[in-house]
Design an enzyme around this catalytic site. Structure first.
Site, PDB file in Angstrom:
ATOM      1  N   ASN A   1       7.053   9.226  -2.117  1.00  0.00           N
ATOM      2  CA  ASN A   1       7.142   8.957  -3.563  1.00  0.00           C
ATOM      3  C   ASN A   1       6.947  10.214  -4.416  1.00  0.00           C
ATOM      4  OD1 ASN A   1       4.377   9.110  -3.016  1.00  0.00           O
ATOM      5  ND2 ASN A   1       3.812   7.605  -4.573  1.00  0.00           N
TER       6      ASN A   1
ATOM      7  N   ASP B   1       6.198   3.493  -0.097  1.00  0.00           N
ATOM      8  CA  ASP B   1       4.798   3.491  -0.554  1.00  0.00           C
ATOM      9  C   ASP B   1       4.661   3.920  -2.019  1.00  0.00           C
ATOM     10  OD1 ASP B   1       1.908   3.275  -0.072  1.00  0.00           O
ATOM     11  OD2 ASP B   1       1.952   5.389  -0.593  1.00  0.00           O
TER      12      ASP B   1
ATOM     13  N   HIS C   1       3.699  -0.755   2.004  1.00  0.00           N
ATOM     14  CA  HIS C   1       2.827  -0.834   0.822  1.00  0.00           C
ATOM     15  C   HIS C   1       2.973  -2.275   0.347  1.00  0.00           C
ATOM     16  CE1 HIS C   1       1.156   0.504  -3.172  1.00  0.00           C
ATOM     17  NE2 HIS C   1       1.750  -0.619  -3.507  1.00  0.00           N
TER      18      HIS C   1
ATOM     19  N   ASN D   1      -4.864   2.052  -6.019  1.00  0.00           N
ATOM     20  CA  ASN D   1      -4.012   0.923  -5.666  1.00  0.00           C
ATOM     21  C   ASN D   1      -3.755   0.917  -4.163  1.00  0.00           C
ATOM     22  OD1 ASN D   1      -2.362  -1.272  -6.011  1.00  0.00           O
ATOM     23  ND2 ASN D   1      -0.526  -0.044  -6.387  1.00  0.00           N
TER      24      ASN D   1
ATOM     25  N   ASP E   1      -4.978   8.045   2.132  1.00  0.00           N
ATOM     26  CA  ASP E   1      -4.164   7.787   0.931  1.00  0.00           C
ATOM     27  C   ASP E   1      -4.459   8.863  -0.129  1.00  0.00           C
ATOM     28  OD1 ASP E   1      -2.388   6.758  -0.892  1.00  0.00           O
ATOM     29  OD2 ASP E   1      -3.502   4.918  -1.287  1.00  0.00           O
TER      30      ASP E   1
END
Ligand code: DOR
Length: 429
Positions: free
Chosen positions: A94, A152, A179, A278, A305
């Site tokens: 991303n 993701d 995700h 998140n 993450d």
């Protein structure tokens, strides 16, 4: 002439053994391993009193390059990895643009190789532009080095799209990395739904936003026979779905983050955007379920993450600030302090979840120290105590809710393919 690391306690996460051994590194590989190896002409590095672990592997990192280099770059992200004891990381697509072409996969790999701090395995997007509308060219992306596929940052909203992705991934023998977020349920929430969100008067994200998609994708994995990997699992109900799926023979693996193992939504009241992530930090019973899930093998591995953002971005507040925490430089000390120093699990089990399991499930080399293997290892000082100070991070990101925590078990030396890529001068002679 090689380099002889002398007298460390070498941890084998597979057998669970801890043995005082010497490690001889020649070129990029471990040439010998044993008690009192002859020093002969080798350069000797004294590491007695320290522990040697196989290089840690993080299956979930946001490197932000291309396009968001004000948050992180391949260089700073891999320096942060080395400082955290990681020798291999998987990076999420991303970025801007999204990693959905072979050129981008190849470019990330070659830049990481150029800097040489850690091996970077790109995860390519499932759908073009992560828009959820059209699958990417899985075969070409895999050929270029993508180790798995994920959108993701967003969930794939269409079950049909996910089903097609699983079929293609199965043909290539790689995981679809999920995700899990049903956007019709998560809406505009900025933290866990519950009493704290109500007190703060903000929209919450219900647990079902995550669990519904995990359940859907487990069912699709069962039907297609594909390997599905669940990112950053946070609710109790999702842990239970995964446990049942594993018992039924579904090829499902899962990761859990240090923050979901250690924190709950109570901390959002105090830290606001600094505790915004998140999936969100959830309740104490969710946290306990994640810990149980990790200990009983329902959750296979620990992932940071690592999601760097600038102070200005995080400063926009709980509702408008971005989701995410940095994690690479704190993950091992956080996990060691909470679970090993406290006597809850052995060190070898922690290392299994932070190295051996991600290597096995993402089909990577590593995860064990053995003769003939690449010389990827991390030397940690279990007794070194330090207070978390983000000003010392190699990462450009300073966004962590663990500021001022006192932790043990800091990496002091990281060896990547035979080269010293991190050295903490404080401890190593
Ligand atoms: O907190 C998060 N931050 N969760 C995600 O899924 C994405 C990540 C990011 O890219 O900032």
């Amino acid at each position: 002439m090689g380099r002889l690391y002398r007298g460390a306690t070498v941890v084998d996460p597979v057998t669970g053994e801890h043995m005082i051994q010497d490690i001889l590194v020649e070129g990029q590989v471990i040439a010998d391993l044993g008690v009192h190896l002859p020093t002969s002409t080798h350069e000797v590095i004294e590491v007695s009193g320290l522990h040697v672990l196989p290089g840690l592997i993080d299956p979930h990192v946001h490197l932000r390059e291309p396009g968001q280099t004000h948050k992180e770059t391949i260089e700073t992200g891999t320096m942060a990895a080395a400082a955290g004891g990681f020798t291999q990381i998987c990076c999420m697509p991303n970025t801007s643009p999204i990693v959905d072409t072979t050129e981008l996969v190849l470019s990330i790999r070659s830049q990481a190789d150029h800097f040489g701090y850690a091996t970077v395995h790109p995860i390519a997007a499932i759908t073009k532009g992560a828009k959820g509308e059209e699958l990417t060219d899985f075969a070409a992306l895999h050929q270029a080095g993508a180790v798995g596929f994920s959108d993701d940052g967003r969930g794939v909203q269409s079950a049909q799209m996910m089903r097609q992705a699983l079929i293609r991934a199965k043909q290539l023998g790689v995981p679809i990395i999920v995700h899990a977020e049903d956007e019709t349920l998560s809406g505009a929430g900025c933290m866990n739904a519950g009493a704290v969100a109500e007190r703060l008067g903000v929209d919450g994200i219900v647990s079902s936003a995550e669990t519904v998609m995990i359940a859907r994708d487990v069912i699709l994995a069962q039907e297609t026979g594909a390997h599905v990997h669940m990112c950053h699992v946070s609710p109790k109900a999702a842990v239970e779905v995964i446990r049942t799926a594993k018992a039924n023979g579904v090829q499902v693996t899962a990761e859990v983050t240090p923050h979901h193992l250690l924190l709950t939504d109570e901390i959002v009241e105090r830290l606001l955007a600094q505790a915004k992530v998140n999936p969100p930090l959830r309740s104490e019973s969710d946290r306990q379920a994640c810990i149980r899930g990790l200990f009983d093998g329902t959750l296979d591995m620990i992932a940071t993450d690592h999601a760097p953002h600038t102070e200005e971005e995080k400063g926009r507040g709980l509702i408008r600030g971005p989701f995410g925490f940095v994690g690479l430089e704190l993950s091992f000390p956080l996990m060691y302090t909470a679970f090993v120093k406290s006597g809850i699990i052995p060190l070898a089990k922690l290392v299994y979840h932070m190295s051996t399991a991600p290597a096995a499930h993402f089909h990577l080399q590593g995860g064990r120290i053995a003769v003939g293997e690449l010389a990827d290892f991390t030397v940690v000082d279990l007794s070194q105590q330090r207070r978390v100070n983000p000003a010392t991070f190699r990462s450009k990101g300073r966004n962590t809710p663990f500021v001022d925590s006192v932790l043990y078990g800091w990496p002091v030396l990281t060896i990547h393919q035979g080269r010293t890529v991190f050295i903490n001068e404080v401890t190593v002679d």
